[in-house]
Write a protein that holds these residues in place. Structure first.
Motif, short mmCIF file in Angstrom:
data_model
loop_
_atom_site.label_atom_id
_atom_site.label_comp_id
_atom_site.label_asym_id
_atom_site.label_seq_id
_atom_site.Cartn_x
_atom_site.Cartn_y
_atom_site.Cartn_z
N ALA A 84 0.71 7.00 8.84
CA ALA A 84 0.21 6.32 8.10
C ALA A 84 -0.73 5.59 8.54
O ALA A 84 -1.33 5.15 10.12
CB ALA A 84 0.72 5.29 7.41
N GLU A 141 1.28 -1.13 0.30
CA GLU A 141 -0.68 0.07 -0.25
C GLU A 141 0.45 1.55 0.25
O GLU A 141 1.84 0.83 0.44
CB GLU A 141 -0.53 -0.17 1.42
CG GLU A 141 -1.73 -1.18 1.38
CD GLU A 141 -3.00 -1.02 0.30
OE1 GLU A 141 -3.17 0.07 0.12
OE2 GLU A 141 -3.63 -1.72 0.70
N SER A 142 0.37 1.75 -0.66
CA SER A 142 0.82 3.62 -0.66
C SER A 142 -0.06 5.02 0.65
O SER A 142 -1.06 4.52 0.73
CB SER A 142 1.95 3.58 -1.67
OG SER A 142 0.45 4.61 -2.65
N TRP A 143 0.49 5.54 0.63
CA TRP A 143 0.10 6.78 1.67
C TRP A 143 0.67 7.93 1.53
O TRP A 143 2.10 8.11 1.75
CB TRP A 143 -0.13 6.40 2.72
CG TRP A 143 -0.76 7.70 3.92
CD1 TRP A 143 -2.13 8.01 3.97
CD2 TRP A 143 -0.50 8.03 4.94
NE1 TRP A 143 -1.88 8.86 4.69
CE2 TRP A 143 -1.03 8.82 4.95
CE3 TRP A 143 1.16 8.34 5.79
CZ2 TRP A 143 -0.88 9.96 6.27
CZ3 TRP A 143 1.68 8.86 6.21
CH2 TRP A 143 0.63 10.17 6.53
N ARG A 144 0.21 8.81 1.12
CA ARG A 144 1.75 10.05 0.90
C ARG A 144 2.79 9.79 0.02
O ARG A 144 3.67 10.54 -0.10
CB ARG A 144 1.57 11.20 2.36
CG ARG A 144 0.42 10.96 2.01
CD ARG A 144 0.10 12.36 3.84
NE ARG A 144 -0.88 12.77 3.68
CZ ARG A 144 -0.58 13.68 5.23
NH1 ARG A 144 0.09 13.38 6.35
NH2 ARG A 144 -1.85 13.80 6.30
#
Length: 181
Positions: free
Chosen positions: A53, A10-13
């Motif tokens: 996150a 997953e990615s965040w920012r």
């Protein structure tokens, strides 16, 4: 129906959400992929995460030692999945302070024959056209390693439905007929 199950990247920012093990993962016997209890028991693994996150029930680590939340472990235990766990501590990656999160390193202890190798294509560095045997399909095992390729964890639709109903996060479910490596 079966899925290939693994932690989702997953990615965040604009950054990958992952748990990073601090220190070296110790040597152990037997091989992690053999689905046999590990001896001696593994010591506590410390994982650093970005505490700002989103928090997941399964964290991608890029390795074999993935932390699973107590919530997820309780569901798997209630479903009768055979596994062992090892202690884990989650810390903030910037402050290095422990976080009030309960996780353990998950090690699956179920392995069964799964693929019809007369149909499944397997070569150096690839697996395609996964085809389950009738015996595997009829057994309805909920979660296990495929004996023919022990790094693949298969999950039955029934268990996926339970995880979805409990809002378990951090999981990637690839239908067998769409999987290739």
């Amino acid at each position: 129906m079966y899925f290939v199950f693994k932690s989702e990247i997953e990615s965040w920012r604009n950054q990958t959400i992952r748990a990073i093990a601090q220190g070296e993962f110790p040597e152990f016997q037997p091989d992690w992929w053999d689905a046999q209890p590990i001896t001696p028991k593994l010591p506590t693994t410390i994982f650093s995460i970005n505490s700002k996150a989103p928090i997941f029930d399964v964290y991608f680590t890029g390795g074999i030692n993935e932390p699973y939340s107590k919530k997820l472990l309780n569901i798997l235990s209630s479903a009768g999945i055979q596994f062992e766990t090892f202690p884990a501590i989650m810390i903030d990656r910037k402050t290095l302070q422990p976080l009030p999160l309960e996780y353990e390193v998950f090690h699956l202890l179920e392995m069964y024959p799964a693929f019809d190798m007369t149909i499944t294509e397997r070569g150096i560095g690839y697996i395609r056209n996964l085809t389950l045997t009738e015996e595997c399909l009829n057994s309805k095992k909920l979660m296990f390693r495929a004996k023919e390729s022990a790094n693949l964890v298969l999950m039955h639709q029934d268990l996926k439905d339970i995880l979805d109903a409990n809002n378990i996060t951090g999981c990637l479910y690839t239908p067998i007929d769409q999987f290739s490596v």
